[in-house]
Design a protein around this motif. Structure first.
Motif, PDB file in Angstrom:
ATOM      1  N   TYR A 161       0.831  -1.211   0.000  1.00 30.15           N
ATOM      2  CA  TYR A 161       0.000   0.000   0.000  1.00 30.15           C
ATOM      3  C   TYR A 161       0.864   1.259   0.000  1.00 30.15           C
ATOM      4  O   TYR A 161       1.822   1.384   0.748  1.00 30.15           O
ATOM      5  CB  TYR A 161      -0.903   0.011   1.232  1.00 30.15           C
ATOM      6  CG  TYR A 161      -1.862   1.181   1.289  1.00 30.15           C
ATOM      7  CD1 TYR A 161      -3.102   1.113   0.666  1.00 30.15           C
ATOM      8  CD2 TYR A 161      -1.521   2.348   1.967  1.00 30.15           C
ATOM      9  CE1 TYR A 161      -3.991   2.176   0.721  1.00 30.15           C
ATOM     10  CE2 TYR A 161      -2.398   3.419   2.022  1.00 30.15           C
ATOM     11  CZ  TYR A 161      -3.631   3.331   1.396  1.00 30.15           C
ATOM     12  OH  TYR A 161      -4.503   4.390   1.455  1.00 30.15           O
ATOM     13  N   LYS A 162       0.494   2.199  -0.878  1.00 29.01           N
ATOM     14  CA  LYS A 162       1.154   3.507  -0.934  1.00 29.01           C
ATOM     15  C   LYS A 162       0.133   4.629  -0.797  1.00 29.01           C
ATOM     16  O   LYS A 162       0.364   5.615  -0.117  1.00 29.01           O
ATOM     17  CB  LYS A 162       1.922   3.657  -2.245  1.00 29.01           C
ATOM     18  CG  LYS A 162       2.615   5.004  -2.443  1.00 29.01           C
ATOM     19  CD  LYS A 162       3.849   5.126  -1.574  1.00 29.01           C
ATOM     20  CE  LYS A 162       4.615   6.404  -1.895  1.00 29.01           C
ATOM     21  NZ  LYS A 162       5.843   6.529  -1.085  1.00 29.01           N
ATOM     22  N   ALA A 163      -1.006   4.471  -1.479  1.00 31.65           N
ATOM     23  CA  ALA A 163      -2.045   5.503  -1.458  1.00 31.65           C
ATOM     24  C   ALA A 163      -3.390   4.860  -1.797  1.00 31.65           C
ATOM     25  O   ALA A 163      -3.447   3.722  -2.282  1.00 31.65           O
ATOM     26  CB  ALA A 163      -1.717   6.608  -2.464  1.00 31.65           C
ATOM     27  N   ALA A 164      -4.444   5.588  -1.545  1.00 32.35           N
ATOM     28  CA  ALA A 164      -5.777   5.079  -1.874  1.00 32.35           C
ATOM     29  C   ALA A 164      -5.910   4.937  -3.389  1.00 32.35           C
ATOM     30  O   ALA A 164      -5.400   5.774  -4.146  1.00 32.35           O
ATOM     31  CB  ALA A 164      -6.845   6.020  -1.333  1.00 32.35           C
ATOM     32  N   PRO A 165      -6.568   3.894  -3.880  1.00 32.44           N
ATOM     33  CA  PRO A 165      -6.743   3.725  -5.327  1.00 32.44           C
ATOM     34  C   PRO A 165      -7.397   4.954  -5.952  1.00 32.44           C
ATOM     35  O   PRO A 165      -8.310   5.547  -5.377  1.00 32.44           O
ATOM     36  CB  PRO A 165      -7.664   2.500  -5.432  1.00 32.44           C
ATOM     37  CG  PRO A 165      -7.470   1.762  -4.150  1.00 32.44           C
ATOM     38  CD  PRO A 165      -7.209   2.810  -3.116  1.00 32.44           C
ATOM     39  N   GLY A 166      -6.874   5.338  -7.111  1.00 32.36           N
ATOM     40  CA  GLY A 166      -7.423   6.479  -7.832  1.00 32.36           C
ATOM     41  C   GLY A 166      -6.848   7.823  -7.438  1.00 32.36           C
ATOM     42  O   GLY A 166      -7.181   8.839  -8.048  1.00 32.36           O
ATOM     43  N   THR A 167      -5.946   7.840  -6.434  1.00 27.23           N
ATOM     44  CA  THR A 167      -5.386   9.114  -5.971  1.00 27.23           C
ATOM     45  C   THR A 167      -3.931   9.314  -6.385  1.00 27.23           C
ATOM     46  O   THR A 167      -3.378  10.384  -6.156  1.00 27.23           O
ATOM     47  CB  THR A 167      -5.463   9.219  -4.435  1.00 27.23           C
ATOM     48  OG1 THR A 167      -4.609   8.220  -3.845  1.00 27.23           O
ATOM     49  CG2 THR A 167      -6.894   9.036  -3.947  1.00 27.23           C
TER      50      THR A 167
END
Length: 428
Positions: A161-167
């Protein structure tokens, strides 16, 4: 009644327009040609382009005009029957294959990826993992960390995980490659079987996926690339036969798929946008992806300059296969140079001296230092920013270093006695 007649006239007009495009037979090497002279292209300019292509380790180069071959050249031992890998240019083929699977009801790109890969395909929490969709994989916005040691790795331990999907947009091969497993899970066919049955057999493209490490890489003849480019240009039909007759999906595929990288559709690079991002960088560059190319061009691009360009407004498909293009995962800068040569094919423009056409700049993008391939004949160089302001730089032999800490797009203009050439320099 009048409305029905008008609709019929529009349909017939569209059919006639499509009928003007030539489609080669599905089997064999028969392919109609167009004489470059009929397009006003000069033999001397074509030769100069071929010379540069050979110097840059090209293997094959093909230009189609309305489906017919205008230019076709093979270099070294490479022939019309030689096979070569597409590298990441195959991503656009994958996007096409996903579109067919959706059109036939096997999947919906808005479905969570866990519906096809099951839980635990990443190292994320169940909630985080369930938020990733097929569309996020198509648009490079899964939010998974591309800073891992191996961006090709598809093991759950590599998908972090790095960031919320789509962001966050990031060119990340691992999540992309797993689209192959999504297709197989959804359709019940192997990737090779699905692509051969739904695409290759319908357009006469002989090719296969090869497993190279974690990657599934498509390989074909150069004309196979040209066939797929021709298909891309025809709104889902091959010689009136449907392959992907879903214009909504195709329009989404070849337009900005998200607001983070305007120059990226569904695994497809787009020209003519106000800004762009590149692999292995989070910097947003202003300007077009390929400023020397037509604004409506979209492209499949892969490592070492595997390129399929489609220009709907001109009925052009341009294909290049080759090697030794550096470490960049896509050949955007190289592709722009192709278009510099394409734009000088017209006999009315004449030709330029050899030296300036052959000058290259690398690496580009870079952290600030660039190498010029040849200083012969150069009388003056200058660097300016996007406002036209002169930027200072240091030169040590063939190396130049920008004296600025600011990332962005700059322009290096080289002057010889009779000509000038401008490079778009990208610093990150």
């Amino acid at each position: 009644m009048k409305l029905s007649l008008l609709l019929l006239a529009l349909i017939l007009g569209f059919s006639n327009l499509k009928a003007q495009t030539y489609f080669p037979p599905l089997v064999g090497n028969t392919w109609s040609t167009t004489d470059p002279a009929t397009l006003g292209w000069c033999p001397d300019s074509i030769t100069k382009m071929y010379d540069w292509l050979e110097l840059s380790d090209s293997k094959a180069f093909i230009v189609l005009k309305d489906g017919k071959i205008v230019l076709e050249k093979y270099f070294g031992t490479f022939t019309i029957d030689s096979f070569y890998v597409w590298n990441s240019a195959g991503k656009t083929l994958t996007a096409y294959a996903v579109g067919i699977a959706q059109h036939e009801g096997f999947l919906d790109i808005n479905d969570p990826t866990i519906d096809y890969l099951g839980t635990g395909w990443t190292s994320l929490t169940p909630t985080q993992e369930a938020a990733i969709t097929i569309k996020h994989q198509l648009t490079m916005t899964t939010g998974l960390d591309d800073g891992v040691s191996d961006i090709h790795c598809t093991d759950p331990s590599c998908l972090i995980y790095k960031a919320a999907p789509g962001t966050r947009w990031a060119y990340h091969n691992g999540p992309y490659t797993l689209l192959d497993s999504v297709i197989e899970s959804a359709t019940g066919l192997t990737l090779n079987a699905w692509v051969n049955q739904k695409i290759s057999s319908k357009i006469g493209m002989v090719g296969t996926y090869l497993q190279l490490g974690y990657n599934n890489v498509f390989a074909s003849k150069a004309r196979g690339m040209a066939r797929f480019g021709l298909l891309l240009s025809q709104d889902g039909y091959w010689n009136a036969n449907p392959v992907l007759p879903d214009l909504t999906y195709l329009n989404a595929m070849r337009n900005s798929s998200q607001s983070l990288n305007n120059s990226y559709g569904y695994l497809t690079w787009l020209n003519g946008k106000a800004s762009f991002m590149l692999p292995q960088s989070q910097f947003v560059f202003s300007g077009e992806l390929c400023p020397n190319a037509p604004t409506d061009m979209y492209a499949a691009e892969g490592k070492n300059g595997q390129i399929i360009n489609v220009v709907p407004s001109q009925g052009l498909v341009v294909v290049r296969m080759g090697a030794n293009m550096g470490t960049s995962l896509v050949g955007t800068q190289y592709n722009d140079t192709i278009w510099q040569y394409m734009n000088r094919l017209s006999c009315t423009l004449g030709t330029t001296e050899n030296s300036i056409e052959e000058i290259q700049l690398s690496p580009n993008p870079s952290t600030g230092t660039f190498t010029i391939s040849d200083l012969t004949g150069i009388e003056k160089m200058e660097v300016s920013n996007q406002l036209g302001q002169i930027v200072t730089f240091q030169q040590v032999e063939k190396e130049i270093t920008l004296n600025t800490a600011q990332a962005g797009v700059y322009f290096l203009t080289i002057h010889t006695k009779n000509n000038t050439k401008t490079f778009r320099v990208m610093r990150y």
